[in-house]
Write a protein that holds these residues in place. Structure first.
Motif, PDB file in Angstrom:
ATOM      1  N   SER A  40       0.832  -1.205   0.000  1.00 46.44           N
ATOM      2  CA  SER A  40       0.000   0.000   0.000  1.00 46.44           C
ATOM      3  C   SER A  40       0.866   1.254   0.000  1.00 46.44           C
ATOM      4  O   SER A  40       0.556   2.238  -0.682  1.00 46.44           O
ATOM      5  CB  SER A  40      -0.939  -0.011   1.206  1.00 46.44           C
ATOM      6  OG  SER A  40      -1.844  -1.101   1.131  1.00 46.44           O
ATOM      7  N   THR A  41       1.957   1.240   0.775  1.00 47.34           N
ATOM      8  CA  THR A  41       2.891   2.368   0.746  1.00 47.34           C
ATOM      9  C   THR A  41       3.480   2.532  -0.651  1.00 47.34           C
ATOM     10  O   THR A  41       3.572   3.645  -1.185  1.00 47.34           O
ATOM     11  CB  THR A  41       4.007   2.165   1.782  1.00 47.34           C
ATOM     12  OG1 THR A  41       3.446   2.239   3.091  1.00 47.34           O
ATOM     13  CG2 THR A  41       5.086   3.235   1.651  1.00 47.34           C
ATOM     14  N   ALA A  44       0.858   4.050  -2.891  1.00 43.68           N
ATOM     15  CA  ALA A  44       0.610   5.466  -2.605  1.00 43.68           C
ATOM     16  C   ALA A  44       1.642   6.363  -3.276  1.00 43.68           C
ATOM     17  O   ALA A  44       1.352   7.525  -3.598  1.00 43.68           O
ATOM     18  CB  ALA A  44       0.603   5.707  -1.098  1.00 43.68           C
ATOM     19  N   THR A 211      -7.564   6.659   7.212  1.00 39.73           N
ATOM     20  CA  THR A 211      -7.531   5.375   6.521  1.00 39.73           C
ATOM     21  C   THR A 211      -7.662   5.597   5.018  1.00 39.73           C
ATOM     22  O   THR A 211      -8.138   6.648   4.557  1.00 39.73           O
ATOM     23  CB  THR A 211      -8.657   4.441   6.987  1.00 39.73           C
ATOM     24  OG1 THR A 211      -9.923   5.064   6.744  1.00 39.73           O
ATOM     25  CG2 THR A 211      -8.519   4.104   8.466  1.00 39.73           C
ATOM     26  N   GLY A 221      -3.633   5.201   6.872  1.00 41.50           N
ATOM     27  CA  GLY A 221      -2.877   6.043   5.944  1.00 41.50           C
ATOM     28  C   GLY A 221      -3.845   6.947   5.192  1.00 41.50           C
ATOM     29  O   GLY A 221      -5.031   6.969   5.477  1.00 41.50           O
ATOM     30  N   VAL A 222      -3.407   7.700   4.231  1.00 38.24           N
ATOM     31  CA  VAL A 222      -2.019   7.845   3.816  1.00 38.24           C
ATOM     32  C   VAL A 222      -1.391   8.940   4.675  1.00 38.24           C
ATOM     33  O   VAL A 222      -1.998   9.996   4.882  1.00 38.24           O
ATOM     34  CB  VAL A 222      -1.941   8.213   2.324  1.00 38.24           C
ATOM     35  CG1 VAL A 222      -0.527   8.541   1.905  1.00 38.24           C
ATOM     36  CG2 VAL A 222      -2.530   7.124   1.445  1.00 38.24           C
ATOM     37  N   CYS A 334       1.759   4.087   4.513  1.00 34.57           N
ATOM     38  CA  CYS A 334       0.536   3.411   4.911  1.00 34.57           C
ATOM     39  C   CYS A 334       0.866   2.322   5.931  1.00 34.57           C
ATOM     40  O   CYS A 334       1.932   1.704   5.859  1.00 34.57           O
ATOM     41  CB  CYS A 334      -0.151   2.758   3.703  1.00 34.57           C
ATOM     42  SG  CYS A 334      -0.734   3.910   2.448  1.00 34.57           S
TER      43      CYS A 334
END
Length: 366
Positions: A40-41, A44, A211, A221-222, A334
């Motif tokens: 997810s990071t 992003a 979130t 996150g983010v 994230c």
């Protein structure tokens, strides 16, 4: 305009290697990362469309794009000094999946990054054998141990780097920095250059309540980099211990009454435990539990020998660790606090990845 070379990042993590290659002039076309928070990071920062949030063993290479370079750092816990040195650890065999992808995609160059001990393990010898007469025998290999500080990282992190090329021999990149600078080598970067000026007392111990929906699920996150400047709530005994540790010092600077029995009974070894960084030197390796001083040299470097009020008695924050790993200021994150710490500690320092990318470009550009 000349087209930028492309890169695939296997075991992509949060994107430290990709970030360095983007800075070095590459376009990412695929990443593989099974850990959902790390993926997810990555998404992003580089987009969700080209990252596969799955185990590399489930990846069908027929469905993958081609790229000039394939990079990756197979999980290293089985090789690490901290991982029990279990030769049979199934994570050690993931480099074979990496070779499977290289064999099928046929990039011009591949790069393997791993812990220092990888170069002395049987699995590494098997990798060399694959290059001599096996599945990647048409690739010429270069390998060695690179010290991140020699490539502009403010950190003494040693990593095994393997470069495989089927466009001619490509040596490892030459250092750009040195502890003792010369006409051709700049001085090592230091902790001061990365974290000086940040608030000595973080204003919070928690990430913002936020979130985001990625890969079909909701995840914290983010978060911006500034959101990561979070403190902890140490007990009084911990604060008393921190106050005794000068820059470069560690558990051996504690008076007997502040030493737990396990340290009193171990008069040698683990010298970096409860250690304090030095402003004007690179840090030691940033691992995944940098927020715990009992795990290494992670205390903030500010410590005045004569003025107790001019001491910063806390471990480094997530933001400070990310800066020591050379993540850009606008990098997004994230996950939970622990998940983000793992992402930071497991990442390839961005400046080291950039140095490798820039080095490869000279050969790819002919």
């Amino acid at each position: 305009m000349k087209q930028r070379p492309t890169v695939i990042d296997l075991f992509g993590g949060c994107g430290g290697m990709t970030a360095g290659f983007v800075q070095g002039g590459f376009d990412p076309v695929l990443a593989v990362e099974w850990d959902r928070a790390a993926a997810s990071t990555y998404a992003a920062n580089f987009g969700e469309s080209h990252i596969l949030g799955t185990d590399i063993e489930a990846v069908c290479t027929q469905d993958l794009p081609r790229a000039d370079v394939v990079v990756g750092g197979p999980p290293c816990q089985g090789f690490s000094n901290l991982g029990g040195k279990n030769v049979d650890d199934p994570r050690n065999a993931l480099w074979k999946q990496y070779i499977r992808v290289v064999e099928d995609l046929r990039p011009k160059v591949f790069v393997v990054e791993n812990v220092e001990r990888f170069s002395s393990r049987g699995e590494f010898a098997m990798l060399l054998e694959e290059a001599r007469r096996g599945r990647i025998k048409d690739y010429k290999l270069s390998w060695g141990i690179l010290l991140a500080a020699d490539y502009g990282v403010a950190q003494r992190r040693r990593r095994t780097i393997v470069i495989g090329s089927r466009i001619g021999h490509i040596p490892l990149p030459a250092p750009t920095h040195a502890k003792i600078p010369t006409r051709d080598l700049r001085p090592w970067e230091n902790v001061r250059s990365r974290i000086a000026g940040l608030p000595a007392v973080p204003h919070t111990t928690e990430l913002p309540m936020s979130t985001v929906d990625l890969f079909g699920q909701t995840i914290p996150g983010v978060f911006k980099g500034s959101d990561l400047h979070i403190g902890r709530r140490p007990q009084l005994t911990s604060l008393m211990r921190y106050d005794c540790i000068p820059p470069g010092g560690g558990r051996f600077d504690l008076p007997p009454e502040l030493q737990p029995a396990c340290w009193r009974n171990k008069p040698t070894g683990t010298t970096d435990v409860m250690g304090r960084m030095r402003w004007d030197s690179p840090s030691l390796t940033i691992r995944t539990e940098f927020f715990k001083p009992e795990k290494g040299q992670y205390l903030h470097p500010q410590w005045d020998p004569t003025d107790a009020a001019n001491r910063v008695n806390r471990p480094i924050t997530h933001l400070e660790a990310a800066r020591l790993q050379d993540f850009p200021e606008d990098f997004l994150w994230c996950g939970t606090k622990i998940e983000i710490a793992k992402q930071i500690g497991n990442a390839v320092p961005v400046s080291l990845a950039r140095a490798i990318a820039q080095h490869l470009r000279r050969y790819l550009d002919g």
